[in-house]
Motif scaffolding. Structure first.
Motif, PDB file in Angstrom:
ATOM      1  N   THR A  20       0.829  -1.199   0.000  1.00 10.79           N
ATOM      2  CA  THR A  20       0.000   0.000   0.000  1.00 10.79           C
ATOM      3  C   THR A  20       0.866   1.252   0.000  1.00 10.79           C
ATOM      4  O   THR A  20       0.588   2.232  -0.697  1.00 10.79           O
ATOM      5  N   GLU A  23       2.252   1.773  -3.377  1.00  7.91           N
ATOM      6  CA  GLU A  23       1.261   2.302  -4.305  1.00  7.91           C
ATOM      7  C   GLU A  23       1.038   3.792  -4.061  1.00  7.91           C
ATOM      8  O   GLU A  23       0.887   4.581  -4.998  1.00  7.91           O
ATOM      9  N   ARG A  27       1.578   6.913  -6.569  1.00  3.92           N
ATOM     10  CA  ARG A  27       0.557   7.913  -6.849  1.00  3.92           C
ATOM     11  C   ARG A  27       1.149   9.324  -6.750  1.00  3.92           C
ATOM     12  O   ARG A  27       0.868  10.192  -7.559  1.00  3.92           O
ATOM     13  N   GLN A  50       1.030   1.011 -11.177  1.00  5.39           N
ATOM     14  CA  GLN A  50      -0.014   1.183 -10.167  1.00  5.39           C
ATOM     15  C   GLN A  50      -0.949  -0.015 -10.163  1.00  5.39           C
ATOM     16  O   GLN A  50      -1.329  -0.530  -9.108  1.00  5.39           O
ATOM     17  N   SER A  51      -1.286  -0.445 -11.354  1.00  5.49           N
ATOM     18  CA  SER A  51      -2.167  -1.604 -11.485  1.00  5.49           C
ATOM     19  C   SER A  51      -1.532  -2.840 -10.864  1.00  5.49           C
ATOM     20  O   SER A  51      -2.190  -3.637 -10.199  1.00  5.49           O
ATOM     21  N   PHE A  53       0.631  -2.893  -8.430  1.00  2.00           N
ATOM     22  CA  PHE A  53       0.573  -2.756  -6.982  1.00  2.00           C
ATOM     23  C   PHE A  53      -0.810  -3.132  -6.468  1.00  2.00           C
ATOM     24  O   PHE A  53      -0.958  -3.852  -5.486  1.00  2.00           O
ATOM     25  N   GLN A  54      -1.839  -2.623  -7.156  1.00  2.00           N
ATOM     26  CA  GLN A  54      -3.201  -2.903  -6.708  1.00  2.00           C
ATOM     27  C   GLN A  54      -3.494  -4.391  -6.760  1.00  2.00           C
ATOM     28  O   GLN A  54      -4.093  -4.966  -5.856  1.00  2.00           O
TER      29      GLN A  54
END
Length: 316
Positions: A20, A23, A27, A50-51, A53-54
DNA sequence: TGCATTTGACCATA
DNA sequence: TATGGTCAAATGCA
């Protein structure tokens, strides 16, 4: 929930926290980049990262779920049952582990969310695809049913601990209808959309935009989903939704106009599309190409298909 | 050769 | 005990 991930001195909560944090930093980087109008390629790279990480966060959370716990408990139970070295009792502990897992599975089966869809595939009877990768693990003749029932589980069950399963059975009264019973939500965040130029059929990728619009229009008028077991306040979820981010929830695309009743809705896949897709795709792999077509026509990336967004809180 | 499917056997549940 | 659900070895396919 404290889920020890082996004896390595870390747990899944810590892993989620680290991911988290990563990420969030990404951001921030994205915001910094936005201030200096970055190149499209740079933006794409950041978005992909980012994707990733998610996805990793979701996978870690999934691993923190019951299946993981069950496996860990089973392993612990097996170890406790055979305090001597594994080499001496590996067969016994393995059997105990499987026995434990089977019991956990039975317990879990009762608690998994379950909902049923009826899907009509006109002009083609070769199965049903909902955008996920399923692996068939069994088939059974059902008493009183003309057709056998097929059992599927998520392809990523082992890799990501995804508990999703489905049963597919052809309707007795309507040979073109198949009843699909889902159990459990996907935690694996599958992405099936074929990458342009990486497996996408040339016939489609080179189509004029006008033709794609016609396909979309045809899709809009010929797609119908039938589901059962939804409460009346869940109508918002009785349609497919394609989101570019896993956590963004369902955004109904303009081409879907489900004819819903409080308790049921239905999908119809016209023979036109069945023929079209069967001509350019492997069997039962239609949705990849609906995604592809939609994307080509300017819709948001449809890389993720979250069943929980479609069929929400509809326990039977 | 690796992966998916088939199929008979086993197990849990009603 | 019958039935549904799952497992896992055998088999097929690319």
């Amino acid at each position: 929930m404290e889920a020890a991930a082996g004896g390595g001195g870390w747990d899944l909560n810590s892993l989620v926290a680290v991911l988290t944090q990563g990420e969030a930093q990404l951001r921030q980087l994205c915001e910094c980049m936005a201030a200096r109008s970055p190149a499209e390629q740079e933006k794409q790279l950041v978005l992909r990262a980012q994707s990733c990480f998610q996805t990793a966060i979701c996978m870690a959370k999934a691993a923190d779920s019951d299946l993981f716990q069950a496996a860990a408990a089973a392993a612990a139970a097996a170890a406790a049952a055979s305090p001597r070295s594994n080499s001496g009792c590996s067969a016994n502990s393995e059997r105990a582990l499987k026995e434990q897992q089977r019991k956990e599975m039975c317990k879990k089966r009762k608690t998994l969310r379950k909902w049923t869809s009826r899907v009509r595939v006109l002009g083609s009877s070769n199965g049903h695809d909902d955008g996920f990768n399923w692996r068939k693990y069994g088939k059974k003749d059902i008493l009183g049913a003309k057709y056998p029932r097929a059992y599927f589980r998520c392809t990523f069950r082992n890799a990501a601990g995804c508990p999703a399963m489905k049963q597919v059975q052809r309707s007795d009264d309507d040979p073109f209808a198949i009843d699909v019973t889902y159990r459990g939500d996907h935690t694996c965040l599958q992405s099936k959309r074929p990458q342009p130029g990486a497996g996408a059929p040339p016939a489609l990728s080179s189509e004029p935009a006008e033709q794609k619009q016609q396909l979309l229009h045809s899709l809009q008028t010929s797609l119908k989903v039938e589901t059962e077991g939804f409460s009346s306040d869940d109508q918002n979820h009785n349609c497919f939704s394609f989101s570019s981010t896993p956590a963004s929830g369902g955004v109904s695309p303009p081409f879907v106009s489900p004819t819903t009743t409080p308790e049921s809705s239905s999908f119809w896949l016209s023979s036109d599309f069945g023929d079209l897709f069967s001509a350019v795709t492997p069997a039962n792999d239609y949705s990849s190409y609906t995604d592809f077509i939609l994307d080509s026509a300017g819709f948001a990336a449809a890389s993720l298909f979250d069943a929980s967004a479609f069929f929400h809180d509809s326990e039977i």
